[in-house]
Design an enzyme around this catalytic site. Structure first.
Site, mmCIF file in Angstrom:
data_model
loop_
_atom_site.group_PDB
_atom_site.id
_atom_site.type_symbol
_atom_site.label_atom_id
_atom_site.label_comp_id
_atom_site.label_asym_id
_atom_site.label_seq_id
_atom_site.Cartn_x
_atom_site.Cartn_y
_atom_site.Cartn_z
ATOM 1 N N ALA A 135 0.836 -1.206 0.000
ATOM 2 C CA ALA A 135 0.000 0.000 0.000
ATOM 3 C C ALA A 135 0.866 1.250 0.000
ATOM 4 O O ALA A 135 1.971 1.268 0.554
ATOM 5 C CB ALA A 135 -0.924 0.022 1.217
ATOM 6 N N CYS A 136 0.348 2.298 -0.642
ATOM 7 C CA CYS A 136 0.939 3.632 -0.548
ATOM 8 C C CYS A 136 -0.206 4.613 -0.292
ATOM 9 O O CYS A 136 -1.274 4.202 0.154
ATOM 10 C CB CYS A 136 1.735 3.982 -1.810
ATOM 11 N N GLN A 137 -0.025 5.879 -0.591
ATOM 12 C CA GLN A 137 -1.078 6.849 -0.286
ATOM 13 C C GLN A 137 -2.207 6.843 -1.309
ATOM 14 O O GLN A 137 -3.376 6.845 -0.965
ATOM 15 C CB GLN A 137 -0.480 8.254 -0.180
#
Length: 286
Positions: free
Chosen positions: A177-179
């Site tokens: 996951a990232c932003q």
């Protein structure tokens, strides 16, 4: 980002990069002899035209690189080499199946909000070097919108894969996951090519998560972890507008007061500059 065959993320428009399954990247002031003015003007114009042509060529290369990357990423998902999870599904998988969430965001985002029990290994990190090339890139990033968005100049961590491999065996179930979902998909491609076969991508990133989807730690909601700069200070981001509809007038008044404060400070500076100018003129006249 160049290490991945892509342009630097700090120069990308995210809305341009995310489509389909991806969720939607002076002249010096000196006198010139009159005999040389025409020649100098010609060279300046030629230089400006050449610079514009270079910028257009660079932007075209960016678009081609991103189009190629998007095709690769869509193929990974279409062929189910990387599986899609919504933020809520990711939360269930972490709680019920003890899957690991790999947070690949830079420190500027991760320190505001993170998933409890997640492992943080950024694929891109804030570039803290001060060589000429890096400083030039930082200035360009700031002038091209960093002052407004708060997005810093980032550089690819060449040790990203090594750090992941030291932490997790190749058969580990990894939720990446990232932003917003772009950097995490780039990370999934790297990890898959390195031999990781059980990869899950959080579509839309942590910004798409509701507070009840994941167990959060940190001072900010997930949706606000990726904003910054003057736009955050004034409350003019899409995320803050959505928050304002839920929080009510009290939330809006805070940012309205800040906006009024900015105008007052700007007005005071303008008046101060005028007064200083008049004062200097008086000194010269005497």
């Amino acid at each position: 980002m160049e290490a991945l065959g892509l342009p630097p993320l700090s120069t990308l428009s995210v809305s341009r990069c995310r489509a389909g399954v991806l969720g939607r990247t002076c002249y010096s002031n000196f006198s010139v002899p009159s005999s040389l003015k025409l020649s100098t003007t010609h060279h300046k114009r030629h230089g400006i035209v050449r610079m514009q042509a270079y910028e257009e060529e660079y932007e075209l290369k960016q678009m081609k690189d991103m189009a190629a990357a998007r095709k690769r990423w869509e193929a990974l998902i279409r062929e189910e080499k990387v599986k899609i999870l919504s933020p809520r599904e990711a939360g269930y998988a972490i709680q019920l199946s003890n899957k690991t969430l790999l947070d690949v965001r830079p420190s500027t985002e991760c320190k505001k909000a993170w998933v409890k029990g997640s492992t943080w290994i950024p694929i891109f990190e804030v570039d803290d070097r001060f060589d000429v090339g890096t400083l030039s890139r930082k200035i360009t990033n700031f002038m091209m919108g960093g002052w407004w968005s708060g997005v810093p100049a980032l550089s690819y961590d060449s040790q990203f894969l090594t750090k992941v491999e030291q932490k997790f065996p190749k058969d580990t179930d990894l939720i990446v996951a990232c932003q917003k979902g772009l950097r995490s998909l780039a990370a999934c491609e790297l990890l898959y090519n390195a031999g990781y076969s059980n990869l899950f991508w959080v579509q839309g990133g942590l910004e798409a998560a509701e507070e009840e989807d994941l167990v959060r730690e940190g001072p900010e909601p997930f949706k606000l972890a990726g904003i910054g700069g003057l736009s955050e200070f004034l409350g003019w981001t899409d995320q803050q507008r959505v928050a304002a509809t839920k929080e009510g007038w009290g939330y809006r008044l805070v940012f309205s007061a800040r906006l009024v404060g900015v105008f007052l400070v700007a007005d005071a500076l303008f008046i101060g500059a005028q007064q200083l100018g008049h004062y200097l003129q008086d000194i010269r006249s005497h």
